[in-house]
Design a protein around this motif. Structure first.
Motif, PDB file in Angstrom:
ATOM      1  N   THR C 141      27.987  34.943  30.217  1.00 32.97           N
ATOM      2  CA  THR C 141      28.985  36.005  30.072  1.00 32.97           C
ATOM      3  C   THR C 141      30.376  35.373  30.089  1.00 32.97           C
ATOM      4  OG1 THR C 141      27.504  37.363  31.360  1.00 32.97           O
ATOM      5  CG2 THR C 141      29.699  38.250  30.923  1.00 32.97           C
ATOM      6  N   MET C 142      31.023  35.391  28.931  1.00 34.28           N
ATOM      7  CA  MET C 142      32.345  34.768  28.862  1.00 34.28           C
ATOM      8  C   MET C 142      33.405  35.744  28.384  1.00 34.28           C
ATOM      9  SD  MET C 142      31.453  30.969  27.511  1.00 34.28           S
ATOM     10  CE  MET C 142      30.346  31.567  26.251  1.00 34.28           C
ATOM     11  N   THR C 143      32.967  36.952  28.008  1.00 32.20           N
ATOM     12  CA  THR C 143      33.943  37.996  27.705  1.00 32.20           C
ATOM     13  C   THR C 143      33.772  39.082  28.741  1.00 32.20           C
ATOM     14  OG1 THR C 143      32.377  39.086  26.249  1.00 32.20           O
ATOM     15  CG2 THR C 143      33.907  37.558  25.228  1.00 32.20           C
ATOM     16  N   GLN C 144      34.683  40.035  28.747  1.00 38.47           N
ATOM     17  CA  GLN C 144      34.646  41.117  29.737  1.00 38.47           C
ATOM     18  C   GLN C 144      34.735  40.570  31.165  1.00 38.47           C
ATOM     19  OE1 GLN C 144      34.390  44.515  28.583  1.00 38.47           O
ATOM     20  NE2 GLN C 144      34.812  43.391  26.718  1.00 38.47           N
ATOM     21  N   ASN C 145      35.323  39.363  31.311  1.00 36.67           N
ATOM     22  CA  ASN C 145      35.522  38.845  32.660  1.00 36.67           C
ATOM     23  C   ASN C 145      36.774  37.971  32.708  1.00 36.67           C
ATOM     24  OD1 ASN C 145      34.811  36.482  31.418  1.00 36.67           O
ATOM     25  ND2 ASN C 145      32.880  36.215  32.509  1.00 36.67           N
ATOM     26  N   GLU C 146      37.020  37.397  33.886  1.00 33.97           N
ATOM     27  CA  GLU C 146      38.263  36.650  34.060  1.00 33.97           C
ATOM     28  C   GLU C 146      38.309  35.399  33.184  1.00 33.97           C
ATOM     29  OE1 GLU C 146      39.371  35.889  38.082  1.00 33.97           O
ATOM     30  OE2 GLU C 146      38.834  37.899  38.739  1.00 33.97           O
ATOM     31  N   PHE C 147      37.166  34.767  32.999  1.00 34.32           N
ATOM     32  CA  PHE C 147      37.132  33.566  32.167  1.00 34.32           C
ATOM     33  C   PHE C 147      37.682  33.859  30.772  1.00 34.32           C
ATOM     34  CE2 PHE C 147      35.058  30.859  29.037  1.00 34.32           C
ATOM     35  CZ  PHE C 147      35.369  29.607  29.530  1.00 34.32           C
ATOM     36  N   GLY C 226      38.111  44.349  29.422  1.00 40.55           N
ATOM     37  CA  GLY C 226      37.360  45.577  29.542  1.00 40.55           C
ATOM     38  C   GLY C 226      37.735  46.355  30.790  1.00 40.55           C
ATOM     39  N   ALA C 227      36.921  47.321  31.124  1.00 39.81           N
ATOM     40  CA  ALA C 227      37.258  48.217  32.220  1.00 39.81           C
ATOM     41  C   ALA C 227      36.953  47.599  33.572  1.00 39.81           C
ATOM     42  CB  ALA C 227      36.495  49.536  32.058  1.00 39.81           C
ATOM     43  N   THR C 234      47.067  46.288  32.904  1.00 34.62           N
ATOM     44  CA  THR C 234      46.096  47.257  32.377  1.00 34.62           C
ATOM     45  C   THR C 234      45.857  48.380  33.383  1.00 34.62           C
ATOM     46  OG1 THR C 234      44.364  45.748  33.117  1.00 34.62           O
ATOM     47  CG2 THR C 234      44.894  45.725  30.788  1.00 34.62           C
ATOM     48  N   LEU C 235      46.137  48.106  34.658  1.00 31.65           N
ATOM     49  CA  LEU C 235      46.003  49.143  35.678  1.00 31.65           C
ATOM     50  C   LEU C 235      47.041  50.249  35.466  1.00 31.65           C
ATOM     51  CD1 LEU C 235      44.137  49.629  38.058  1.00 31.65           C
ATOM     52  CD2 LEU C 235      45.841  48.586  39.549  1.00 31.65           C
TER      53      LEU C 235
END
Lengths: 279, 360, 280
Positions: C141-147, C226-227, C234-235
């Protein structure tokens, strides 16, 4: 002399030196690849024949371009983006040239203040400005008439780019040209029109290109001002990427890269790349 | 080996630095073609030539910044081809001085000693002495930006000399100075080199600098050594038309060898210099300095000539003269206290004529 | 005479008026809103109390700083060799690299981030390649996260680091390095003693600029994060347009603006101090 200060034999050090220089070039190449990779990938993927995102594509076609160009929401988003960016650029250039003239001509009391005022949109987070504008529009109940508000907001965010570019070219201009024109009988207005504007033209053009680009690409402000009536292409793209993992964003992106490339080449031709180096 | 090219003897084992058949190519372009020369211990050697002749590349190869494509750089009896620059013990002075801008003059000079881990107290005395030697005592704590061009130059020299290098390399160090300062620095540079006795290789495109400073001169052109000899020999016996032109021989007249000891110039004039080494019928260049052409009032023995114009040069006057039998005017200088005009008689002394291979 | 003196203000007034009305005044109103009770309009700190108590704000706050830190770090690691290469390569290659670094700056952030989504996504090149050579069996998992956000923002901001470094590197003569080498410094010593100290001003201004831009970046974390991984920027958007909690949105916006303006102030002060002490 005291060769014991060297840890390694000379030929080894010489070899390491050469390897080090080679490594430096390889590392430089790798980071160049990092900079171009996402753009190249997007372009390649846009020509895929598959209906989902994968790399390398199983086959190539123009399907997604046909798909994208036939969608009405894309056509209307492109149209409004173009209208907004064009209007915002034109207005920002007029306002920006006047302000740059003031900043570039000669020092006066409060010049620093003027500078900070007109460049302040650069220092505030875009999301704060976007939300702040939205908040005011709701307060004065004007959040339904979207296009003019969008244009005015875009003038504000592009103004600093115009001012910095025009200011730099005006500051480099020769003041004796103006004096020569006036000694030949030109009025201040004529001098401004025929001499000052002419000599600042590369800066004005560069500023206009940057303004158009950043207005056309803006997401942060526009996303707060988007309504059912007016939306921009990048904002549409954001929501499309979020909900549809198909290659149509790649086709749109490739078109945007092509337009940007044309603007970039034009900017480079008029020597506007130096605008990035100043500051 | 290069011993056959040296003049004035000197066995090769006395050579402090020697380039042996150095070749250097950048991609397709060959910038050095089998260049050989050597500097004896304590010698002041000058690499002279126009820009692009390969003199700076030679210097950079000696310093170790560039690798030679072929050939060897020898320090004494050992090849230094594998020695990186920081292990060559070379003092280097750049055209733009390259002083470290955020360091004071003393810190700049101390840098090389610090790299050699010289003790603090010794460093301090040596730095002080080095700055005093170049006439900058009291300037220890100045930053380069607060020094004049000449003073920066001196700091750069002190920085290069304080490490007591085996070899001092000077890359056009005087060309950023104004004319007056350049003259002064030239004089000081020579004194300093004599006092320290350091073997020195100096790169310049200025023949005057080369003549006044050097023990020997390597005249280069397009990556090749044209002439390698003492200054007086270069002055009196330039090897080719290019050499003569470069050191400022004013009259260079195309001519043909008609018989041993006989030349016919373009235009028909016949002269009789020595033509040893040239075959009959060879196309040559006849070189003659303006100062070696004697102008006499009309009537004496010599060739009749007409003065076209004269240019006042202070102590002397430089004339352009039309000579029957020569296509182009001849330049001649004469003391300015007598002004010649109109018809004169010219004396072209055969013993001062240089018969040169045309390589221009 | 007075008329002449008024001309600067007159010519600049459209610009000043626009920025004041469209940016500064709304921002001021937003600040006031952050300190107002939603219902009564009375001045209060309870909006801040509310966000400071919420877990999501704390997470977003530290995540924003963490990401900005890594983005700045990687920008230095990548930007330094690029800038050095531009400064030292032959003119043609130098121009090529310069264009490669600058051109993405003009390309839409959304397009650039989308490119990284394609590269790093579950079926992206990286995962395909790693699974192809059998290094992993499940996609990373490399999208939808901090990386993913760090990669996207680094790509976004590294050009600014390169430009900041170039402004000092272009004034640094290559001979300085060679002088150090000739004096007995090996290349590492020459770099740390000669080149690095001279590029500190550019490095510092680049670090401050990239860090502040990383904190306020919006589109990249929106698309890439992402959310599940909200940042401060984004907040603000989520509070304002998804949950319609405008009091919280204003409070978060205030915090974000304070950090950003503080950074600009530090950056300007540092630049000014450096200019006045070390003009060489």
């Amino acid at each position: 002399m005291n060769s014991d200060r060297f840890l390694l034999p000379a030929p080894v050090e010489a070899l390491l030196w050469k390897l080090g220089r080679l490594l430096f070039h390889v590392v430089g190449l790798a980071w160049q690849l990092f900079m171009v990779a996402p753009l190249i990938i997007v372009v390649v993927v846009s020509f895929t024949s598959a209906s989902y995102l994968m790399f390398p594509p199983p086959g190539y076609s123009l399907d997604w371009y046909r798909e994208v160009l036939s969608l009405s929401w894309i056509r209307s988003a492109v149209t409004s983006s173009l209208i907004i960016a064009t209007c915002a650029t034109l207005i920002a250039v007029v306002i920006g040239v006047l302000a740059s003239r003031v900043l570039a001509k000669r020092p006066f009391r409060g010049r620093g203040l003027v500078e900070y005022l007109v460049l302040s949109p650069l220092f505030l987070p875009g999301v704060v400005i976007g939300f702040a504008i939205f908040n005011v529009l709701v307060m004065i109940q004007m959040d339904r008439v979207a296009m003019p508000q969008m244009i005015i907001a875009h003038v504000m965010i592009t103004l600093p780019f115009v001012i910095r570019s025009v200011w730099a070219s005006m500051a480099g201009a020769d003041i004796s040209l103006e004096e020569a024109a006036q000694s030949l009988g030109a009025t201040p207005a004529q001098t401004f029109w025929h001499v000052v504007l002419k000599s600042a033209r590369p800066g004005i053009l560069a500023g206009a290109i940057l303004a158009f680009t950043f207005s056309f690409n803006d997401v942060t402000i526009s996303i707060f001002l988007t309504s059912s009536r007016v939306t921009t292409l990048p904002v549409q793209l954001v929501s499309h990427i979020e909900y549809n993992p198909d290659p149509s964003p790649a086709a749109i992106s490739t078109l945007m890269i092509a337009i940007t490339l044309a603007l970039f080449v034009f900017l480079a031709r008029i020597g506007g790349l130096n605008a990035f180096l100043e500051r | 080996m290069t011993a056959d090219m040296t003049t004035g003897g000197g066995s090769s084992d006395a050579a402090a630095v020697a380039l042996q058949d150095i070749g250097k190519s950048f991609g397709e372009t060959e910038v050095l073609k089998k260049v050989s020369f050597q500097a004896r211990k304590g010698e002041f050697l000058t690499l002279l030539g126009p820009s692009g002749c390969g003199k700076t590349t030679s210097l950079r190869i000696i310093a170790g910044f560039e690798d030679a494509t072929s050939g060897d750089v020898m320090f004494g009896q050992t090849s230094v081809n594998d020695l990186p620059p920081w292990r060559r013990d070379i003092g280097l002075v750049f055209q733009n001085y390259a002083l470290f801008p955020y360091m004071t003059a003393a810190e700049n000079v101390a840098f090389g000693l610090k790299m050699r881990r010289v003790a603090k107290a010794e460093t301090a005395t040596r730095v002080k002495a080095a700055l005093a030697q170049v006439g900058l005592a009291g300037y220890e704590n100045r930053h380069p930006r607060h020094l004049s061009g000449g003073q920066r130059q001196r700091v750069a020299l002190a920085r290069a000399l304080v490490i007591e290098p085996k070899l001092l390399l000077l890359d056009e160090p005087l060309s950023n100075l104004d004319a007056k300062l350049r003259g002064e620095m030239r004089y000081e540079l020579k004194n300093l080199q004599r006092a320290t006795g350091v073997t020195t290789i100096f790169v310049t495109h200025d023949q005057e600098e080369a003549f006044s400073l050097s023990d020997r001169i390597v005249l280069m052109r397009s990556g090749e050594v044209v002439q390698y000899c003492a200054p007086d020999e270069l002055w009196s016996r330039p090897a080719t038309a290019f050499a003569a032109d470069f050191i400022g021989v004013e009259n260079l007249i195309p001519a043909q060898v008609t018989a041993p000891g006989q030349l016919t110039c373009a235009g028909g004039l016949a002269v009789a210099p020595t033509t040893v080494g040239f075959a009959q019928g060879a196309e040559v260049i006849l070189g003659l300095r303006a100062s070696d052409v004697a102008i006499q009032p009309k009537g004496g023995t010599g060739l009749p000539a007409t003065i076209l114009d004269g240019e006042y040069r202070g102590r002397e006057r430089l004339y352009r003269l039309a000579l029957p039998g020569l296509e182009r005017p001849v330049l001649a200088s004469a003391p300015s206290d007598i002004a010649f005009d109109g018809e004169v008689t010219l004396c072209l002394p055969p013993e001062k004529m240089m018969v040169l291979h045309d390589d221009r | 005479m007075t008329g002449k003196r008024d001309i600067p203000w007159l010519l600049a007034s459209p610009g000043i008026l626009l920025v004041t009305l469209v940016a500064l005044l709304p921002a001021a109103i937003l600040i006031v809103k952050a300190f107002q009770d939603v219902d009564t309009g009375a001045l209060t700190l309870e909006n801040f109390q509310a966000i400071f108590d919420s877990k999501i704000f704390g997470q977003a706050f530290w995540r924003t700083l963490r990401i900005a830190f890594f983005v700045t770090l990687v920008s230095v690691i990548g930007g330094y060799p690029l800038a050095l290469l531009i400064a030292r390569a032959n003119p043609r290659y130098s121009l090529v690299i310069f264009v490669i670094v600058l051109f993405p700056l003009m390309v839409s952030v959304v397009v650039r981030t989308f490119g990284w989504v394609v590269i790093l996504g579950p079926a992206g090149i990286v995962n395909e390649a790693l699974m192809g050579i059998g290094l992993i069996s499940e996609p990373l998992t490399m999208t939808q996260n901090e990386f993913g956000i760090v990669v996207g923002e680094t790509h976004l901001l590294m050009p600014y680091m390169v430009l900041a470094l170039l402004s000092v590197l272009r004034k640094l003569e290559p001979q300085l390095e060679e002088a150090a080498l000739s004096l007995g410094a090996n290349p590492l010593v020459a770099f740390f003693r000669v080149i690095l100290p001279m590029t500190v001003p550019g490095l510092l201004s680049g670090v401050l600029l990239v860090f502040s831009l990383a904190i306020t970046a919006f589109a990249t974390p929106l698309v890439m994060g992402g959310a599940r991984t909200p940042l401060l920027s984004t907040l603000v958007y989520r509070y304002a347009l998804t949950s319609y909690d405008w009091a919280s949105a204003a409070a978060v916006a205030f915090v974000l603006a304070v950090i950003a303006v503080a950074f600009v102030a530090v950056q300007k002060t540092v630049a000014w101090m450096w200019m006045s002490r070390h003009e060489f």
